[in-house]
Design a protein around this motif. Structure first.
Motif, PDB file in Angstrom:
ATOM      1  N   ARG A  45      25.629 -38.826   2.488  1.00  0.00           N
ATOM      2  CA  ARG A  45      26.402 -39.733   3.323  1.00  0.00           C
ATOM      3  C   ARG A  45      25.542 -40.298   4.458  1.00  0.00           C
ATOM      4  O   ARG A  45      24.546 -39.694   4.861  1.00  0.00           O
ATOM      5  CB  ARG A  45      27.623 -39.022   3.901  1.00  0.00           C
ATOM      6  CG  ARG A  45      28.694 -38.687   2.870  1.00  0.00           C
ATOM      7  CD  ARG A  45      29.966 -38.230   3.576  1.00  0.00           C
ATOM      8  NE  ARG A  45      30.507 -39.308   4.380  1.00  0.00           N
ATOM      9  CZ  ARG A  45      31.414 -40.183   3.957  1.00  0.00           C
ATOM     10  NH1 ARG A  45      31.883 -40.119   2.724  1.00  0.00           N
ATOM     11  NH2 ARG A  45      31.868 -41.135   4.756  1.00  0.00           N
ATOM     12  N   GLU A  47      26.405 -40.841   7.785  1.00  0.00           N
ATOM     13  CA  GLU A  47      26.661 -40.422   9.160  1.00  0.00           C
ATOM     14  C   GLU A  47      25.583 -39.466   9.666  1.00  0.00           C
ATOM     15  O   GLU A  47      25.122 -38.582   8.944  1.00  0.00           O
ATOM     16  CB  GLU A  47      28.031 -39.738   9.274  1.00  0.00           C
ATOM     17  CG  GLU A  47      29.208 -40.655   9.039  1.00  0.00           C
ATOM     18  CD  GLU A  47      29.603 -40.768   7.588  1.00  0.00           C
ATOM     19  OE1 GLU A  47      30.653 -41.373   7.296  1.00  0.00           O
ATOM     20  OE2 GLU A  47      28.841 -40.256   6.718  1.00  0.00           O
ATOM     21  N   ARG A  48      25.234 -39.627  10.932  1.00  0.00           N
ATOM     22  CA  ARG A  48      24.223 -38.751  11.533  1.00  0.00           C
ATOM     23  C   ARG A  48      24.721 -37.304  11.610  1.00  0.00           C
ATOM     24  O   ARG A  48      23.976 -36.369  11.298  1.00  0.00           O
ATOM     25  CB  ARG A  48      23.847 -39.249  12.931  1.00  0.00           C
ATOM     26  CG  ARG A  48      22.817 -38.363  13.647  1.00  0.00           C
ATOM     27  CD  ARG A  48      22.467 -38.936  15.016  1.00  0.00           C
ATOM     28  NE  ARG A  48      21.549 -38.082  15.750  1.00  0.00           N
ATOM     29  CZ  ARG A  48      20.210 -38.099  15.637  1.00  0.00           C
ATOM     30  NH1 ARG A  48      19.653 -38.952  14.783  1.00  0.00           N
ATOM     31  NH2 ARG A  48      19.452 -37.294  16.341  1.00  0.00           N
ATOM     32  N   GLN A  50      27.206 -34.467  10.173  1.00  0.00           N
ATOM     33  CA  GLN A  50      27.974 -34.186   8.973  1.00  0.00           C
ATOM     34  C   GLN A  50      28.487 -32.747   9.048  1.00  0.00           C
ATOM     35  O   GLN A  50      27.693 -31.809   9.157  1.00  0.00           O
ATOM     36  CB  GLN A  50      27.125 -34.409   7.732  1.00  0.00           C
ATOM     37  CG  GLN A  50      26.569 -35.824   7.666  1.00  0.00           C
ATOM     38  CD  GLN A  50      25.976 -36.169   6.326  1.00  0.00           C
ATOM     39  OE1 GLN A  50      26.270 -35.534   5.317  1.00  0.00           O
ATOM     40  NE2 GLN A  50      25.142 -37.199   6.300  1.00  0.00           N
ATOM     41  N   HIS A 180      19.891 -36.879  10.020  1.00  0.00           N
ATOM     42  CA  HIS A 180      21.177 -36.199   9.867  1.00  0.00           C
ATOM     43  C   HIS A 180      21.113 -34.798  10.462  1.00  0.00           C
ATOM     44  O   HIS A 180      20.079 -34.119  10.380  1.00  0.00           O
ATOM     45  CB  HIS A 180      21.574 -36.080   8.393  1.00  0.00           C
ATOM     46  CG  HIS A 180      21.561 -37.364   7.650  1.00  0.00           C
ATOM     47  ND1 HIS A 180      22.528 -38.329   7.812  1.00  0.00           N
ATOM     48  CD2 HIS A 180      20.678 -37.868   6.742  1.00  0.00           C
ATOM     49  CE1 HIS A 180      22.257 -39.362   7.029  1.00  0.00           C
ATOM     50  NE2 HIS A 180      21.134 -39.111   6.375  1.00  0.00           N
ATOM     51  N   TYR A 204      30.670 -39.310  18.755  1.00  0.00           N
ATOM     52  CA  TYR A 204      29.680 -39.008  17.717  1.00  0.00           C
ATOM     53  C   TYR A 204      30.056 -39.601  16.359  1.00  0.00           C
ATOM     54  O   TYR A 204      29.195 -39.769  15.502  1.00  0.00           O
ATOM     55  CB  TYR A 204      29.500 -37.491  17.576  1.00  0.00           C
ATOM     56  CG  TYR A 204      28.606 -36.894  18.644  1.00  0.00           C
ATOM     57  CD1 TYR A 204      27.223 -36.972  18.553  1.00  0.00           C
ATOM     58  CD2 TYR A 204      29.150 -36.267  19.745  1.00  0.00           C
ATOM     59  CE1 TYR A 204      26.400 -36.432  19.530  1.00  0.00           C
ATOM     60  CE2 TYR A 204      28.340 -35.715  20.738  1.00  0.00           C
ATOM     61  CZ  TYR A 204      26.965 -35.799  20.613  1.00  0.00           C
ATOM     62  OH  TYR A 204      26.161 -35.259  21.589  1.00  0.00           O
ATOM     63  N   ASP A 205      31.329 -39.853  16.122  1.00  0.00           N
ATOM     64  CA  ASP A 205      31.813 -40.435  14.872  1.00  0.00           C
ATOM     65  C   ASP A 205      31.248 -39.692  13.655  1.00  0.00           C
ATOM     66  O   ASP A 205      30.593 -40.279  12.791  1.00  0.00           O
ATOM     67  CB  ASP A 205      31.438 -41.919  14.793  1.00  0.00           C
ATOM     68  CG  ASP A 205      32.205 -42.628  13.684  1.00  0.00           C
ATOM     69  OD1 ASP A 205      33.295 -42.142  13.302  1.00  0.00           O
ATOM     70  OD2 ASP A 205      31.707 -43.647  13.184  1.00  0.00           O
ATOM     71  N   PRO A 206      31.513 -38.373  13.560  1.00  0.00           N
ATOM     72  CA  PRO A 206      30.927 -37.592  12.475  1.00  0.00           C
ATOM     73  C   PRO A 206      31.689 -37.739  11.160  1.00  0.00           C
ATOM     74  O   PRO A 206      32.855 -38.179  11.136  1.00  0.00           O
ATOM     75  CB  PRO A 206      31.057 -36.162  12.996  1.00  0.00           C
ATOM     76  CG  PRO A 206      32.334 -36.195  13.767  1.00  0.00           C
ATOM     77  CD  PRO A 206      32.370 -37.566  14.430  1.00  0.00           C
ATOM     78  N   PHE A 207      31.042 -37.347  10.079  1.00  0.00           N
ATOM     79  CA  PHE A 207      31.754 -37.128   8.828  1.00  0.00           C
ATOM     80  C   PHE A 207      32.248 -35.687   8.846  1.00  0.00           C
ATOM     81  O   PHE A 207      31.477 -34.757   9.091  1.00  0.00           O
ATOM     82  CB  PHE A 207      30.848 -37.352   7.623  1.00  0.00           C
ATOM     83  CG  PHE A 207      31.443 -36.832   6.344  1.00  0.00           C
ATOM     84  CD1 PHE A 207      32.533 -37.462   5.765  1.00  0.00           C
ATOM     85  CD2 PHE A 207      30.923 -35.698   5.728  1.00  0.00           C
ATOM     86  CE1 PHE A 207      33.100 -36.976   4.590  1.00  0.00           C
ATOM     87  CE2 PHE A 207      31.481 -35.206   4.555  1.00  0.00           C
ATOM     88  CZ  PHE A 207      32.566 -35.851   3.987  1.00  0.00           C
TER      89      PHE A 207
END
Length: 430
Positions: A45, A47-48, A50, A180, A204-207
């Motif tokens: 993915r 996103e930085r 995860q 990541h 942070y807008d993580p997965f």
């Protein structure tokens, strides 16, 4: 030499043996990787940050090890750093997982494993490096990291801090490939920086993916039964460890602190073993114990299920249990007699009776505790063994829970014969 990778859903392929997988790969001209269905859509993915969290036996760490191994094998540039709080504990967790994956999928021709430094090199120049947050300065010297994997960053002791994360976050800044930071953990505490940073806040807008044992097609039926037992005996732990719900960190750990060491000192005093008999659902545990420079050293030797006396004795011989040291065991006359006759004549019953549990914990509380890095099940027990909490006051009652105590009971049995009630050290049990 390149590898053609193809993922197979575990819902259809979990039953396949390594030989069958190798046959399928040879016929199809690819390397088959069996992965739980829930994870497959989320490979590599963008996103930085995860986060894989949820219940125990959900396959989170297994998937993360697989994902990073395949990235190292297939990406033009990938440099992975896998870390825990204590570097020595990496050997029996992430490093072992990577080695297991290489063997499972017959990838030995693509990788070189360096045991001593815990480094895995890929034939294409990519590399996987181990580290620990107990020596952050060493991590600062590793250049051009693309991925950092933090295994179990959340425990009841708050071992990995927000400052640790911020330091690692500064380390991942290479321009050679996407960056990541990966987390895998059980959500034991809503009152944690991880929950605050990544689930309450939005910067942070993580997965984030939550899974449980029900998502893991490799999870045996015995694990399901264990969770059902936990549901009846400790519903709060069932919510966290089975269903992956966020828990609440409360006071009440019996053992507030311990240190992790590489090995038992060869010249430790009062050496011997403690043994707690079990079969299923409780394990048989055997712990090597000794005193060195005023500290209690403990080394997990056995923590296994479905063991008869003959299997126990054979395992003890295979694991080089000394026949010259006393083994203080749970009061089971039949099992003690059988093991004595199978080559361990110095086994004897522990002192048990009213108040013996509390007395044994008091004895252990007199010493700073050092556990070996391979004592993974003992570590889990120490991280979870707690006092029963008073429902009215929310304070510890002074009586321990009857969970997370099999290896700890073994240590108590050893203590009942080897150490006195003198209290020369600051107590660790509160």
């Amino acid at each position: 030499m390149s590898a053609n990778i193809r993922f197979l859903p575990a819902s259809r392929a979990a039953h396949l043996t390594p030989g069958q997988l190798a046959y399928i790969g040879n016929i199809g001209g690819f390397v088959p990787i069996v992965a739980n269905d829930v994870f497959m859509p989320h490979y590599n993915r963008p996103e930085r940050i995860q986060i894989l969290y949820g219940g125990s036996s959900a396959g989170k760490s297994d998937w993360k090890a697989t994902e990073l191994l395949i990235k190292v094998l297939t990406e033009p540039y990938c440099r992975v750093l896998f870390v825990r709080k204590d570097h020595v504990t990496v050997r029996h967790s992430q490093f072992q997982l990577f080695k297991d994956q290489i063997a499972r999928y017959n990838l030995q021709k693509y990788f070189t494993v360096l045991e001593a430094p815990m480094i895995i090199r890929c034939h294409n120049g990519n590399v996987m490096l181990s580290g620990g947050l107990d020596d952050v300065d060493k991590l600062k010297s590793i250049a051009d990291i693309t991925d950092i994997w933090l295994e179990e960053p959340l425990d009841k002791r708050g071992s990995i801090t927000a400052d640790d994360f911020l330091e690692l976050d500064r380390r991942v800044r290479t321009v050679k490939a996407p960056n990541h930071i990966h987390f895998t953990f059980n959500p034991i505490s809503r009152d944690s920086w991880i929950h605050d940073y990544f689930l309450k806040a939005t910067d942070y807008d993580p997965f984030v993916l939550k899974t449980t044992y029900l998502d893991n097609h490799f999870s045996p039926e015995s694990q399901h039964l264990t969770f059902e037992r936990l549901r009846v005996r400790n519903y709060q732990q069932y919510l966290v460890y089975a269903l992956g719900e966020w828990g609440t960190l409360t006071e009440g750990l019996v053992f507030k602190d311990y240190s992790i060491v590489p090995d038992m000192p060869a010249d430790a005093q009062k050496q011997g073993y403690g043994m707690d008999f079990g079969f299923y659902p409780d394990p048989t545990s055997l712990v090597h114990c000794g005193i060195y420079e005023g500290k209690l050293y403990v080394d997990e030797v056995m923590y296994d299920y479905n063991m008869t006396s003959h299997i126990r004795a054979k395992t003890m011989k295979d694991r080089l249990v000394s026949k010259n040291l006393r083994i203080i065991a749970d009061r089971n006359p039949e099992a003690i007699k059988e093991i004595s006759g199978l080559g361990f004549p110095k086994i004897e019953a522990a002192d048990k009776g009213p108040g013996s549990i509390k007395h044994g914990l008091d004895l252990l509380g007199n010493y700073p505790i050092c556990i070996t890095a391979r004592s993974v099940n003992l570590k889990k027990e120490l991280d979870n063994y707690s006092w029963v909490m008073d429902k009215r006051t929310g304070k510890p009652t002074g009586e321990p829970i009857d969970e997370w105590n099999h290896a700890i009971d073994a240590i108590r049995y050893w203590a009942s014969k080897h150490i006195t009630s003198q209290k020369p050290f600051k107590r660790q049990i509160r």
